[in-house]
Scaffold this motif. Structure first.
Motif, PDB file in Angstrom:
ATOM      1  N   UNK A  35       0.804  -1.213   0.000  1.00  0.00           N
ATOM      2  CA  UNK A  35       0.000   0.000   0.000  1.00  0.00           C
ATOM      3  C   UNK A  35       0.843   1.273   0.000  1.00  0.00           C
ATOM      4  N   UNK A  36       1.890   1.286   0.809  1.00  0.00           N
ATOM      5  CA  UNK A  36       2.682   2.507   0.953  1.00  0.00           C
ATOM      6  C   UNK A  36       3.792   2.628  -0.091  1.00  0.00           C
ATOM      7  N   UNK A  37       4.290   1.479  -0.585  1.00  0.00           N
ATOM      8  CA  UNK A  37       5.376   1.467  -1.563  1.00  0.00           C
ATOM      9  C   UNK A  37       6.507   2.414  -1.133  1.00  0.00           C
ATOM     10  N   UNK A  38       7.107   2.156   0.025  1.00  0.00           N
ATOM     11  CA  UNK A  38       8.085   3.101   0.575  1.00  0.00           C
ATOM     12  C   UNK A  38       9.275   3.380  -0.329  1.00  0.00           C
ATOM     13  N   UNK A  39       9.690   2.388  -1.107  1.00  0.00           N
ATOM     14  CA  UNK A  39      10.873   2.592  -1.950  1.00  0.00           C
ATOM     15  C   UNK A  39      10.640   3.627  -3.045  1.00  0.00           C
ATOM     16  N   UNK A  40       9.386   3.885  -3.370  1.00  0.00           N
ATOM     17  CA  UNK A  40       9.091   4.842  -4.437  1.00  0.00           C
ATOM     18  C   UNK A  40       9.021   6.281  -3.918  1.00  0.00           C
ATOM     19  N   UNK A  41       9.184   6.461  -2.616  1.00  0.00           N
ATOM     20  CA  UNK A  41       9.135   7.802  -2.024  1.00  0.00           C
ATOM     21  C   UNK A  41      10.533   8.212  -1.579  1.00  0.00           C
ATOM     22  N   UNK A  42      10.822   9.489  -1.720  1.00  0.00           N
ATOM     23  CA  UNK A  42      12.180   9.948  -1.442  1.00  0.00           C
ATOM     24  C   UNK A  42      12.477   9.907   0.059  1.00  0.00           C
ATOM     25  N   UNK A  43      13.704   9.557   0.411  1.00  0.00           N
ATOM     26  CA  UNK A  43      14.104   9.611   1.818  1.00  0.00           C
ATOM     27  C   UNK A  43      14.340  11.055   2.239  1.00  0.00           C
ATOM     28  N   UNK A  44      14.471  11.252   3.546  1.00  0.00           N
ATOM     29  CA  UNK A  44      14.751  12.579   4.095  1.00  0.00           C
ATOM     30  C   UNK A  44      13.746  13.634   3.640  1.00  0.00           C
ATOM     31  N   UNK A  45      12.474  13.288   3.792  1.00  0.00           N
ATOM     32  CA  UNK A  45      11.428  14.260   3.486  1.00  0.00           C
ATOM     33  C   UNK A  45      11.469  15.424   4.458  1.00  0.00           C
ATOM     34  N   UNK A  46      11.918  15.162   5.687  1.00  0.00           N
ATOM     35  CA  UNK A  46      11.960  16.192   6.724  1.00  0.00           C
ATOM     36  C   UNK A  46      13.369  16.402   7.278  1.00  0.00           C
ATOM     37  N   UNK A  47      14.167  15.344   7.346  1.00  0.00           N
ATOM     38  CA  UNK A  47      15.516  15.446   7.893  1.00  0.00           C
ATOM     39  C   UNK A  47      16.435  16.204   6.940  1.00  0.00           C
ATOM     40  N   UNK A  48      17.440  16.852   7.520  1.00  0.00           N
ATOM     41  CA  UNK A  48      18.449  17.566   6.741  1.00  0.00           C
ATOM     42  C   UNK A  48      19.814  17.159   7.299  1.00  0.00           C
ATOM     43  N   UNK A  49      20.300  16.027   6.816  1.00  0.00           N
ATOM     44  CA  UNK A  49      21.460  15.395   7.438  1.00  0.00           C
ATOM     45  C   UNK A  49      22.795  16.015   7.058  1.00  0.00           C
ATOM     46  N   UNK A  50      22.797  16.933   6.107  1.00  0.00           N
ATOM     47  CA  UNK A  50      24.028  17.609   5.756  1.00  0.00           C
ATOM     48  C   UNK A  50      24.283  18.863   6.564  1.00  0.00           C
ATOM     49  N   UNK A  51      23.308  19.281   7.382  1.00  0.00           N
ATOM     50  CA  UNK A  51      23.440  20.503   8.170  1.00  0.00           C
ATOM     51  C   UNK A  51      24.131  20.229   9.501  1.00  0.00           C
ATOM     52  N   UNK A  52      24.890  21.205   9.971  1.00  0.00           N
ATOM     53  CA  UNK A  52      25.521  21.063  11.284  1.00  0.00           C
ATOM     54  C   UNK A  52      24.508  21.221  12.407  1.00  0.00           C
ATOM     55  N   UNK A  53      23.419  21.949  12.155  1.00  0.00           N
ATOM     56  CA  UNK A  53      22.314  22.047  13.116  1.00  0.00           C
ATOM     57  C   UNK A  53      21.011  21.810  12.380  1.00  0.00           C
ATOM     58  N   UNK A  54      20.142  21.035  13.007  1.00  0.00           N
ATOM     59  CA  UNK A  54      18.836  20.724  12.422  1.00  0.00           C
ATOM     60  C   UNK A  54      17.757  21.499  13.168  1.00  0.00           C
ATOM     61  N   UNK A  55      17.047  22.412  12.479  1.00  0.00           N
ATOM     62  CA  UNK A  55      16.012  23.203  13.151  1.00  0.00           C
ATOM     63  C   UNK A  55      14.617  22.605  12.949  1.00  0.00           C
ATOM     64  N   UNK A  56      13.774  22.726  13.962  1.00  0.00           N
ATOM     65  CA  UNK A  56      12.379  22.312  13.833  1.00  0.00           C
ATOM     66  C   UNK A  56      11.533  23.044  14.852  1.00  0.00           C
ATOM     67  N   UNK A  57      10.344  23.463  14.441  1.00  0.00           N
ATOM     68  CA  UNK A  57       9.415  24.101  15.353  1.00  0.00           C
ATOM     69  C   UNK A  57       8.554  23.046  16.029  1.00  0.00           C
TER      70      UNK A  57
END
Length: 276
Positions: A35-57
């Motif tokens: 149903x979800x077909x996870x492999x067809x969706x891009x990873x890191x929809x919210x994460x930003x792993x290249x940043x030295x600091x990750x901001x979130x409200x």
């Protein structure tokens, strides 16, 4: 018939919203991947792993977490150096469920397994939980720094070392957290990542969780074999449910992540499962 409709919806533990009961590891992974077909969706929809600091409200404030992307790239298995989508989804789910009155977070004692950069721990603490964030000894320094800077006087968050499995002594800080009874909440994001780690993770869950503990685990759907292995093993000791995306924060949903809820079985229920 839609396979989702075949699984009964139940209310589990502290979470007052609906959860779909998981009947078996094989049927659940088939459902998730079909149903979800996870492999067809891009990873890191919210994460930003290249940043030295990750901001979130979250919780009415800006959370800013230090990351170590260079460590993450340079060493296999150093997942706690950056924030993952599953942590973002679980953190915002906790906030959304608490705001809706569906999850009793305020005043609850919570243990966060494999807390990494500390996002889930920070949000749980800001929601009013008394949180003990745990991770491997070489990862607690970053975790402690992030919680000190983002929680501070706004909540209660402590840090303890924890190596999963039966063969390790528990940190004295964690032992104190388990008295006089186990915590009300156990949290974990991206803790189901390999078949080799499943046994140690479940041994730790069994040591920490009690009959009144609600376990909430969010994980990225990378490998159906690993997820099936975990679910089948977990169902020997826990009732397992899946929290559908309709119950998540509306702005933080991705088909690459699943949220499972676990409640420890009573002894008579475990005997029924083991009986031929």
């Amino acid at each position: 018939m839609d396979p989702v409709e075949e699984s009964p919806t139940v209310v589990m533990g502290l979470y007052g919203g609906p959860a779909r009961r998981v009947e078996s590891g094989a049927s659940e992974t088939m459902l998730q991947w079909a149903l979800l077909q996870p492999a067809s969706h891009r990873p890191n929809a919210f994460a930003r792993q290249g940043l030295l600091t990750f901001p979130m409200d979250a919780c009415g404030r800006r959370i800013s977490l230090h990351q170590q992307p260079s460590s993450f790239r340079g060493a296999s298995g150093v997942t706690g150096a950056v924030v993952w989508d599953s942590a973002v989804v679980l953190a915002k789910f906790l906030e959304h469920a608490a705001d809706a009155g569906l999850l009793s977070v305020r005043g609850a004692r919570a243990v966060d397994l494999g807390a990494g950069c500390g996002l889930v721990s920070a949000v749980a603490a800001l929601l009013g939980a008394r949180v003990l964030a745990t991770d491997l000894p070489d990862r607690v320094r970053l975790l402690r720094k992030n919680l000190e800077e983002n929680v501070g006087d706004g909540g209660s968050a402590a840090v303890a070392e924890l190596v999963w499995g039966d063969g390790y002594e528990l940190d004295p800080e964690l032992l104190l957290w388990l008295e006089p009874e186990p915590p009300e909440l156990v949290l974990g994001s991206d803790v189901v990542y390999s078949e080799e780690a499943v046994g140690d993770l479940l041994a730790t869950l069994c040591r920490i969780a009690g009959p009144r503990t609600t376990v909430l685990l969010a994980g990225e759907l990378r490998n159906d074999v690993v997820v099936e292995c975990f679910l089948d093993a977990a169902m020997a000791e826990f009732e397992v449910g899946c929290v559908e995306q309709e119950q998540w924060h509306p702005d933080f949903r991705t088909n690459r992540v699943a949220i499972f809820i676990l409640i420890k079985k009573k002894e008579k229920e475990k005997k029924k499962v083991s009986s031929p």
